[in-house]
Design an enzyme around this catalytic site. Structure first.
Site, PDB file in Angstrom:
ATOM      1  N   HIS A 167       0.838  -1.194   0.000  1.00 55.13           N
ATOM      2  CA  HIS A 167       0.000   0.000   0.000  1.00 55.13           C
ATOM      3  C   HIS A 167       0.876   1.249   0.000  1.00 55.13           C
ATOM      4  O   HIS A 167       2.097   1.179   0.147  1.00 55.13           O
ATOM      5  CB  HIS A 167      -0.907   0.012   1.227  1.00 55.13           C
ATOM      6  N   ASP A 169       0.670   4.951   2.123  1.00 53.42           N
ATOM      7  CA  ASP A 169      -0.026   5.474   3.300  1.00 53.42           C
ATOM      8  C   ASP A 169      -1.128   6.465   2.929  1.00 53.42           C
ATOM      9  O   ASP A 169      -0.924   7.377   2.124  1.00 53.42           O
ATOM     10  CB  ASP A 169       0.962   6.173   4.240  1.00 53.42           C
ATOM     11  N   HIS A 325       4.780   0.315  -0.024  1.00 51.32           N
ATOM     12  CA  HIS A 325       5.534  -0.487   0.939  1.00 51.32           C
ATOM     13  C   HIS A 325       4.657  -1.579   1.551  1.00 51.32           C
ATOM     14  O   HIS A 325       3.425  -1.540   1.472  1.00 51.32           O
ATOM     15  CB  HIS A 325       6.161   0.378   2.037  1.00 51.32           C
ATOM     16  N   ARG A 340       5.455   5.769  14.129  1.00 52.68           N
ATOM     17  CA  ARG A 340       5.375   6.376  12.797  1.00 52.68           C
ATOM     18  C   ARG A 340       4.738   7.756  12.875  1.00 52.68           C
ATOM     19  O   ARG A 340       3.712   7.950  13.535  1.00 52.68           O
ATOM     20  CB  ARG A 340       4.549   5.491  11.852  1.00 52.68           C
TER      21      ARG A 340
END
Length: 361
Positions: A167, A169, A325, A340
């Site tokens: 995907h 983000d 990623h 994150r």
């Protein structure tokens, strides 16, 4: 995989329930009728100038991990993200946009400094992203997503086909991410690698007629099916205050299929297996067939991917405008935890005058 203490806003609130029912109806209707999916918030090409290097990071030794994507600063170079000047941060942003993802070993950056760095990357009008499922009273603040197998609630992922995890983000947001910063504070003893793929190189894998066909098309992105279901299972509300134009619990947006990265001026494929549901201008059978082909370009071409094995306090920074990623959940009961921070960027656009990576050489 989101850290959650207890929901601050109950999902049983009548006003929220009314909004949730409308969001469900909207998602169902859009799944049937693409005319209801809407258009990008802006179809105009903004003024932009590709960034030029200032050379301020040249004193630190680094190497390209693969030809197409990924650069790592050597641990022996002594670079610390916590010590970078503003000029070095600008140079780092350019390097990340050029190489897709940049890796740093054993960083001392604190969670506060990580957020400050994210704000320097972010569009000033948008700031940092708040995840749709993060608790407003999370220990580290609601601008930090804690990634941990303590909170492994990816109900929507098939454990057999891990490739479904590829995907980019938050492409379901009207104002999506430009850069993301992940620090792994507890890497597993075995496994847990993350893979990235280059959107520039994925575009260059396509034949010229196919490239031209895709340019100018738009795609519908949604995470309502995944995160909406997770929120209901937890009995919590979907956050509506997520930064930028991200104010709806519908969790959907329409973006160009081919996107121009304003930092490099390069074309990138901008659909992903995690969130892209439909090419708006095509019939469903056409869209399904083409999206599956585009997803395969990303997943099946190892020459446009890089794989990173994490060490304690390692950091990865990537450009969400031109990469994909996927984490690798192969670590069993080994503990894996990271923090994150996601910066919000400009509204996605496609500039017909922009070049591919191959053309830019």
């Amino acid at each position: 995989m989101v850290e959650l203490k207890s929901p601050v806003l109950s999902a049983t609130d009548p006003a929220y329930q009314a909004k949730l029912q409308e969001a469900k109806k909207s998602f169902a209707a859009k799944s049937i009728n693409p005319k209801l999916m809407g258009k990008p918030l802006s179809s105009a090409v903004p003024e932009y100038t590709p960034v030029k290097s200032n050379g301020s990071l040249d004193l630190f030794d680094k190497f390209d991990v693969t030809v197409k994507i990924g650069t790592e600063f050597k641990k022996e170079s002594g670079i610390q993200l916590s010590k970078l000047t503003d000029e070095q941060v600008k140079e780092l942003a350019l390097l990340v946009s050029k190489r897709g993802v940049v890796f740093f070993r054993d960083q001392d950056i604190t969670i506060e400094e990580q957020q400050e760095l994210g704000l320097k990357f972010a569009d000033p009008s948008a700031g940092l992203h708040t995840h749709a499922l993060v608790d407003a009273e999370s220990e580290l603040g609601d601008k930090v997503l804690v990634i941990s197998n303590d909170f492994n609630e990816n109900y929507y992922l098939d454990p057999i086909y891990i490739s479904d995890g590829w995907h980019t983000d938050i492409t379901f947001e009207p104002t999506p991410s430009n850069y993301a910063i992940l620090k792994l504070v507890n890497p597993p003893e075995v496994g847990g690698d993350t893979l990235w793929a280059s959107g520039y190189a994925a575009y260059d894998k396509l034949s010229p007629p196919f490239q031209k066909f895709l340019e100018g098309l738009t795609a519908y992105h949604s995470s309502f099916q995944q995160f909406g279901a997770t929120a209901e299972l937890r009995g919590q509300q979907i956050r509506a205050d997520r930064g930028g134009e991200n104010k709806s619990i519908n969790l959907d947006a329409v973006h160009p299929v081919i996107r121009t990265n304003p930092v490099t001026g390069l074309k990138s494929l901008f659909v992903n297996k995690g969130f892209t549901k439909r090419i708006v201008e095509l019939s469903k059978p056409e869209s399904d067939s083409i999206l599956q082909q585009l997803f395969r370009v990303v997943v099946e071409n190892h020459d446009i991917q890089v794989r990173f094995k994490w060490g304690k306090n390692d950091v990865a920074i990537w450009d969400n405008r031109s990469t994909f990623h996927s984490a690798t959940p192969d670590y069993g009961n080994n503990y894996r935890k990271g923090h994150r921070v996601v910066a919000l960027g400009e509204l996605p656009f496609f500039d017909p005058k922009s070049k591919s990576e191959v053309e830019s050489k």
